[in-house]
Enzyme design. Sequence first.
Site, PDB file in Angstrom:
ATOM      1  N   ASP A  42       0.825  -1.218   0.000  1.00 29.39           N
ATOM      2  CA  ASP A  42       0.000   0.000   0.000  1.00 29.39           C
ATOM      3  C   ASP A  42       0.850   1.255   0.000  1.00 29.39           C
ATOM      4  O   ASP A  42       2.030   1.224   0.267  1.00 29.39           O
ATOM      5  CB  ASP A  42      -0.817   0.046   1.297  1.00 29.39           C
ATOM      6  CG  ASP A  42      -2.127  -0.679   1.145  1.00 29.39           C
ATOM      7  OD1 ASP A  42      -2.359  -1.223   0.073  1.00 29.39           O
ATOM      8  OD2 ASP A  42      -2.889  -0.673   2.118  1.00 29.39           O
ATOM      9  N   LYS A  64      -3.783   3.380  -3.335  1.00 24.91           N
ATOM     10  CA  LYS A  64      -4.683   3.754  -2.244  1.00 24.91           C
ATOM     11  C   LYS A  64      -4.204   4.994  -1.542  1.00 24.91           C
ATOM     12  O   LYS A  64      -3.572   4.956  -0.503  1.00 24.91           O
ATOM     13  CB  LYS A  64      -4.782   2.630  -1.211  1.00 24.91           C
ATOM     14  CG  LYS A  64      -5.945   1.721  -1.464  1.00 24.91           C
ATOM     15  CD  LYS A  64      -6.465   1.278  -0.126  1.00 24.91           C
ATOM     16  CE  LYS A  64      -7.733   0.499  -0.293  1.00 24.91           C
ATOM     17  NZ  LYS A  64      -8.096  -0.185   0.925  1.00 24.91           N
ATOM     18  N   MET A 180      -7.521   9.239   9.947  1.00 24.67           N
ATOM     19  CA  MET A 180      -8.214   9.729   8.738  1.00 24.67           C
ATOM     20  C   MET A 180      -9.144  10.902   9.039  1.00 24.67           C
ATOM     21  O   MET A 180     -10.245  10.989   8.496  1.00 24.67           O
ATOM     22  CB  MET A 180      -9.037   8.590   8.087  1.00 24.67           C
ATOM     23  CG  MET A 180      -8.195   7.422   7.655  1.00 24.67           C
ATOM     24  SD  MET A 180      -9.167   6.040   7.030  1.00 24.67           S
ATOM     25  CE  MET A 180      -9.654   5.219   8.537  1.00 24.67           C
TER      26      MET A 180
END
Length: 519
Positions: A42, A64, A180
Site C-alpha cells: 500500500d 490507495k 483519517m
Amino acid sequence: MNHRKSQLPGKVYLVGAGPGAPNLITLRGKHLLERAEVVVYDYLANPKLLRHVPETAQLVYAGKKGGGLHAFTQAQINTLLIDFARQGKRVVRLKGGDPFIFGRGAEEIEELVAAGIDFEVVPGVTSATAAATYAGIPITHREYTASVAFITGHEAPGKKESNIAWDKLATGAGTIVVYMGIKNLPIITRKLIDNGRSPDTPVAVVRWASTPEQHSVEGTLATITEVVNQAGITPPALIIVGDVVRLRSTIDWFEKRPLFGRHMVVTRTREQASELVALLEENGADCLEYPTLHMEPARDYTLLDDALTRITEYDWLLFTSINAITWFFDHLWKKDMDVRSLGGPKIAVVGRATAKKLRNYGLKADLIPEKFTGEGLAAALIATGMEGKKVLLPRAEKAREILPEMLAEAGAEVRVAPVYRNVPPQGRKDELRQRLEEQSIDLVTFTSSSTVDNFLTMVDADSEEELHRLMDPVKIAVIGPITAETVARHGLKVDIQPQEYTIADMVNAIVTYYRKDGD
Ligand code: SAH
C-alpha cells in the site's frame, strides 16, 4: 506411479508494515518479506521495506491514497490475492501500521476464508501509538488519563446516523486518537466540544509520523483547525486529543534531534556505509543511499593469461586491493590452476587488510609497506631495488597509475593486468539528478576518493557550470584530507571535515555543523 509435481498450496500473509519508519516492522514481518514470492503493498507501507524482498519476487503496488488515480479497488485487491495464492505463491500483503486497525485487513481475510485460502496475520505498530510516541506524547499516563479511544474521522460528514457515539466519546475517553480525520477536523472538534469536552483540551496533529517528513503541530479543540490550516498539514495525519498532549513539551525527542529533516546522501562502500547510515539516522537525518560502483569481470584477460603462463619469470606479484585479490584468484581457478602455480614471485600487498585477505588463500605477503598507500608500496619496493625486476600488478581496469609509474621509473618492467572493472550504477541516476534539481538534498558524505568519483559519475554534469549549479546548494562532508583533495580536484568545496579520520568523528562534525549553523 504418478510423477506429476504436486503444487504446493499458496498462502497469504497479511503483514503490518508499521507506521512509516522502515525499522518499525516486526521481526516476523521482515522474515516473511525475505521469503515472499509476491508482495502487494500500500501507499502507507514504506517502500524502503521492499529492500528485504528477494529480487525474484513480484511487486504489486496496490496504491490507495484516498482511492486515487492508480489505486486498485478493494475488490480487485481481494481477487489479486486469491489469484496469486491459487498459483501456489507465498504472498505478502503489506499494509501500513496494523492491518486490523482501520486497514480493511479483515475484509481481505474474509475473502480469503471464503475462497479457502490459507493465511496468517502479523500485527504492526499502529500509527496512533507511533505518532504519539514520536511526537513526545504518551497516550496514557496515570496522572492524566486511564483510557484511550481510537476512532475513524473518515465518516461521511453529512451522515445522520454516526457509528461514533460522540456524546459518550467526548467525555468518556481520556485520550482520543483520530485516524483519517484531517478533512473532517472542523466537524470532529465541533462534535467533541458540543458534547461536553472543554474547548481548551490540548490537541496535537502529527503528519507522516516516524518518518523524516514528520511534522507535528499543537493547539486546542478550539484552535487546532486554524493551526493545521496555517501549517498546511494534509493527510496522512493523526489527531491526538487529551491532556496527555501537555507532556509533549517535556518528552518531545524525535523532531528535536540535531539532523532531523536533513536529507543526506551516503554513497555506499563496503561495510562502512551501514555504520554511517546508522549514526546519521540516530541523529535524525534522512539517508539517501546510493549504491557504489559494482564490479564486473575485465573485458580482456589476455595480459593476465600471458603473464600466468610465465609466472616464474616474475620477481614480484603486487596486490593493491582486496577486490584485486578476489578477482585474481577467481580467474586463476577458472583456468584450473591454484596457488601452487604462484611459486616464483614474491608477493607484496598495500596494507593490513590485503595481507589478511591473502592469508585466506594460504599465502603470506613478503612485503607490507609502512604507509598503506600506492606511494607507500612503491617506496618500500624501490628500497629493495627495482632495476630490471619483473612485476605483475593485477588490478581494476581503471586505477591510479602512480604505483606502476614509480616502479617503472625505478627501472622495473611492470605488467598491469586487468582482473575486474568498476561499473557505475545507472538505475538511480535519474532520481539523484531530480533531487539535486529540486534542491532536496542538504548534504553529501564522502568516505573515500572513490565515493567522490562514483557520486560525480552518477551526477553526470555536462559542464562545470552545470556541476556548480547542481552541487553548490549542497553541503559536502568528507572523512579526511585525501578525500577532501579529491573533492577539491573536482572544483567543489568541502564544508565539513573532522579532525580524526573516522566515521564517528565525521558524523560528530556534521552534527556540530548543523547545531551551530542550522541553514
Ligand atoms: N492500519 C493503519 C491505519 C490505516 S488508515 C494503522 O494501523 O496505522 C490511514 C490513516 O492512518 C491515515 O489517514 C492517518 O490518519 C493514519 N496514518 C497512517 N500512517 C500514518 C503516519 N505515518 N503518520 C500519521 N498518520 C498516519
